[in-house]
Design a protein around this motif. Structure first.
Motif, PDB file in Angstrom:
ATOM      1  N   UNK A   1       0.848  -1.177   0.000  1.00 11.92           N
ATOM      2  CA  UNK A   1       0.000   0.000   0.000  1.00 11.92           C
ATOM      3  C   UNK A   1       0.890   1.236   0.000  1.00 11.92           C
ATOM      4  N   UNK A   2       0.451   2.355  -0.584  1.00  8.02           N
ATOM      5  CA  UNK A   2       1.264   3.572  -0.575  1.00  8.02           C
ATOM      6  C   UNK A   2       1.719   3.997   0.825  1.00  8.02           C
ATOM      7  N   UNK A   3       0.905   3.751   1.845  1.00 10.57           N
ATOM      8  CA  UNK A   3       1.316   4.103   3.203  1.00 10.57           C
ATOM      9  C   UNK A   3       2.472   3.217   3.644  1.00 10.57           C
ATOM     10  N   UNK A   4       2.393   1.941   3.352  1.00  9.99           N
ATOM     11  CA  UNK A   4       3.484   1.023   3.690  1.00  9.99           C
ATOM     12  C   UNK A   4       4.760   1.415   2.954  1.00  9.99           C
ATOM     13  N   UNK A   5       4.627   1.738   1.694  1.00  8.24           N
ATOM     14  CA  UNK A   5       5.784   2.110   0.885  1.00  8.24           C
ATOM     15  C   UNK A   5       6.439   3.379   1.434  1.00  8.24           C
ATOM     16  N   UNK A   6       5.630   4.358   1.780  1.00  8.34           N
ATOM     17  CA  UNK A   6       6.207   5.607   2.247  1.00  8.34           C
ATOM     18  C   UNK A   6       6.858   5.447   3.624  1.00  8.34           C
ATOM     19  N   UNK A   7       6.296   4.620   4.478  1.00  7.07           N
ATOM     20  CA  UNK A   7       6.916   4.360   5.770  1.00  7.07           C
ATOM     21  C   UNK A   7       8.299   3.744   5.578  1.00  7.07           C
ATOM     22  N   UNK A   8       8.412   2.842   4.610  1.00  6.37           N
ATOM     23  CA  UNK A   8       9.711   2.233   4.324  1.00  6.37           C
ATOM     24  C   UNK A   8      10.670   3.254   3.716  1.00  6.37           C
ATOM     25  N   UNK A   9      10.168   4.093   2.817  1.00  6.13           N
ATOM     26  CA  UNK A   9      11.023   5.090   2.168  1.00  6.13           C
ATOM     27  C   UNK A   9      11.602   6.077   3.176  1.00  6.13           C
ATOM     28  N   UNK A  10      10.870   6.335   4.256  1.00  4.15           N
ATOM     29  CA  UNK A  10      11.341   7.270   5.283  1.00  4.15           C
ATOM     30  C   UNK A  10      12.110   6.551   6.394  1.00  4.15           C
ATOM     31  N   UNK A  11      12.397   5.257   6.181  1.00  5.66           N
ATOM     32  CA  UNK A  11      13.121   4.452   7.170  1.00  5.66           C
ATOM     33  C   UNK A  11      12.402   4.438   8.520  1.00  5.66           C
ATOM     34  N   UNK A  12      11.086   4.342   8.465  1.00  2.00           N
ATOM     35  CA  UNK A  12      10.293   4.372   9.682  1.00  2.00           C
ATOM     36  C   UNK A  12       9.868   3.008  10.189  1.00  2.00           C
ATOM     37  N   UNK A  13      10.255   1.929   9.481  1.00  2.00           N
ATOM     38  CA  UNK A  13       9.801   0.603   9.917  1.00  2.00           C
ATOM     39  C   UNK A  13      10.590   0.083  11.105  1.00  2.00           C
ATOM     40  N   UNK A  14      11.890   0.365  11.178  1.00  2.00           N
ATOM     41  CA  UNK A  14      12.743  -0.019  12.298  1.00  2.00           C
ATOM     42  C   UNK A  14      12.552  -1.505  12.641  1.00  2.00           C
ATOM     43  N   UNK A  15      12.220  -1.856  13.894  1.00  2.00           N
ATOM     44  CA  UNK A  15      12.067  -3.283  14.218  1.00  2.00           C
ATOM     45  C   UNK A  15      10.820  -3.862  13.570  1.00  2.00           C
ATOM     46  N   UNK A  16       9.829  -3.015  13.277  1.00  2.00           N
ATOM     47  CA  UNK A  16       8.630  -3.443  12.573  1.00  2.00           C
ATOM     48  C   UNK A  16       7.466  -3.863  13.427  1.00  2.00           C
ATOM     49  N   UNK A  17       7.661  -3.950  14.747  1.00  2.00           N
ATOM     50  CA  UNK A  17       6.574  -4.462  15.586  1.00  2.00           C
ATOM     51  C   UNK A  17       5.383  -3.516  15.620  1.00  2.00           C
ATOM     52  N   UNK A  18       5.647  -2.220  15.687  1.00  2.00           N
ATOM     53  CA  UNK A  18       4.539  -1.259  15.758  1.00  2.00           C
ATOM     54  C   UNK A  18       4.050  -0.842  14.379  1.00  2.00           C
ATOM     55  N   UNK A  19       4.801  -1.203  13.328  1.00  2.00           N
ATOM     56  CA  UNK A  19       4.503  -0.703  11.979  1.00  2.00           C
ATOM     57  C   UNK A  19       3.099  -1.022  11.493  1.00  2.00           C
ATOM     58  N   UNK A  20       2.591  -2.270  11.655  1.00  2.00           N
ATOM     59  CA  UNK A  20       1.234  -2.549  11.164  1.00  2.00           C
ATOM     60  C   UNK A  20       0.180  -1.640  11.767  1.00  2.00           C
ATOM     61  N   UNK A  21       0.250  -1.418  13.074  1.00  2.00           N
ATOM     62  CA  UNK A  21      -0.720  -0.538  13.721  1.00  2.00           C
ATOM     63  C   UNK A  21      -0.596   0.891  13.237  1.00  2.00           C
ATOM     64  N   UNK A  22       0.643   1.352  13.032  1.00  2.00           N
ATOM     65  CA  UNK A  22       0.868   2.697  12.521  1.00  2.00           C
ATOM     66  C   UNK A  22       0.245   2.860  11.135  1.00  2.00           C
ATOM     67  N   UNK A  23       0.470   1.864  10.274  1.00  2.00           N
ATOM     68  CA  UNK A  23      -0.036   1.925   8.902  1.00  2.00           C
ATOM     69  C   UNK A  23      -1.561   1.947   8.883  1.00  2.00           C
ATOM     70  N   UNK A  24      -2.176   1.046   9.629  1.00  2.00           N
ATOM     71  CA  UNK A  24      -3.640   0.974   9.645  1.00  2.00           C
ATOM     72  C   UNK A  24      -4.229   2.242  10.249  1.00  2.00           C
ATOM     73  N   UNK A  25      -3.575   2.783  11.263  1.00  2.60           N
ATOM     74  CA  UNK A  25      -4.063   4.017  11.881  1.00  2.60           C
ATOM     75  C   UNK A  25      -4.058   5.167  10.874  1.00  2.60           C
TER      76      UNK A  25
END
Length: 266
Positions: free
Chosen positions: A108-132
């Protein structure tokens, strides 16, 4: 309304709802089960994480849509699935992070942009951030940067690296630097980007259309019964039945917290 009498488990009713565009029927659902538990254990949708179990960290967030009894339309918003009783989702349409996109279906564009900004880090909180963020953009396609930041006040990053996450999410705001992103077109909100080409993918199911909740729900397991009255008359009748006995009961509306308080139980 969960009730705690001695039940024989004979009260059965089907629970019907949609998850990521797929229709599900759950016979005699367990009143003690949460939505997050069902998603992870019954459907294998482990992108929805569980940590605090109190609705305080945001890693379990999912998007829901259900009928609005006030105007006959629909309501869409994000919820903490660790607090959401499974029995409360009758007629709902639920979107998890897997329903937005992934490596096989396309990001999804939100997932892609989070990765482009190096915001995924460990990734545990990433799904909740994306859906939010998906929930915010679904409700308000052109939010301000301050509105984006306010919308994440219920989310915790365990790596303490909030800056790249907020930079990624704020890049969708109307007042963001155009060179760092920009608003996503509402028509692109359900599109998925191919992990190889970065172009729009075909595939990944879009949520089905949910129906109305006109039938009352009654089910029971493990000494707990759940009632979902659809009229005030049904509610008053249930209260009259259980207020005179020694049974403990709780009225559930939103369930933003759980606990045994004297003014909520009997």
């Amino acid at each position: 309304m969960p009730v705690h009498p001695e039940t024989n488990g004979t009260n059965q009713e089907e629970l019907r709802f949609w998850v990521n565009g797929k229709y599900h029927v759950v016979p005699n659902p367990d009143p003690s089960m949460t939505l997050s538990e069902w998603l992870r254990s019954q459907r294998g949708l482990t992108g929805t994480k569980v940590m605090c179990g109190e609705g305080g960290c945001g890693c379990c967030v999912v998007m829901v849509t259900h009928p609005d009894p006030a105007n006959g339309g629909t309501l869409s918003y994000t919820v903490n699935s660790c607090l959401c009783p499974l029995c409360s989702v009758e007629g709902w349409t639920i979107t998890t992070v897997e329903g937005l996109g992934g490596q096989k279906a396309g990001f999804h564009p939100i997932q892609r942009r989070l990765a482009d900004f190096n915001g995924s880090q460990c990734g545990y909180c990433s799904p909740g951030m994306v859906v939010n963020m998906y929930g915010l953009l679904s409700k308000k396609p052109q939010p301000s940067q301050q509105e984006v930041e306010n919308h994440f006040d219920g989310h915790i990053c365990r790596c303490t690296g909030y800056r790249p996450i907020l930079d990624a999410m704020k890049s969708f705001s109307a007042d963001a630097d155009p060179e760092k992103g920009g608003c996503i077109d509402i028509e692109d909100l359900t599109k998925h980007l191919c992990p190889t080409t970065g172009e729009v993918c075909n595939g990944a199911a879009v949520n089905g259309v949910n129906g109305t909740c006109s039938l009352s729900l009654r089910c029971g397991q493990h000494g707990v019964s759940w009632y979902r009255p659809t009229t005030l008359e049904q509610l008053y009748s249930l209260l009259e039945q259980h207020e005179t006995g020694q049974e403990r009961y709780k009225l559930v509306c939103g369930n933003t917290a759980a606990g045994d308080r004297d003014d909520m139980t009997k």
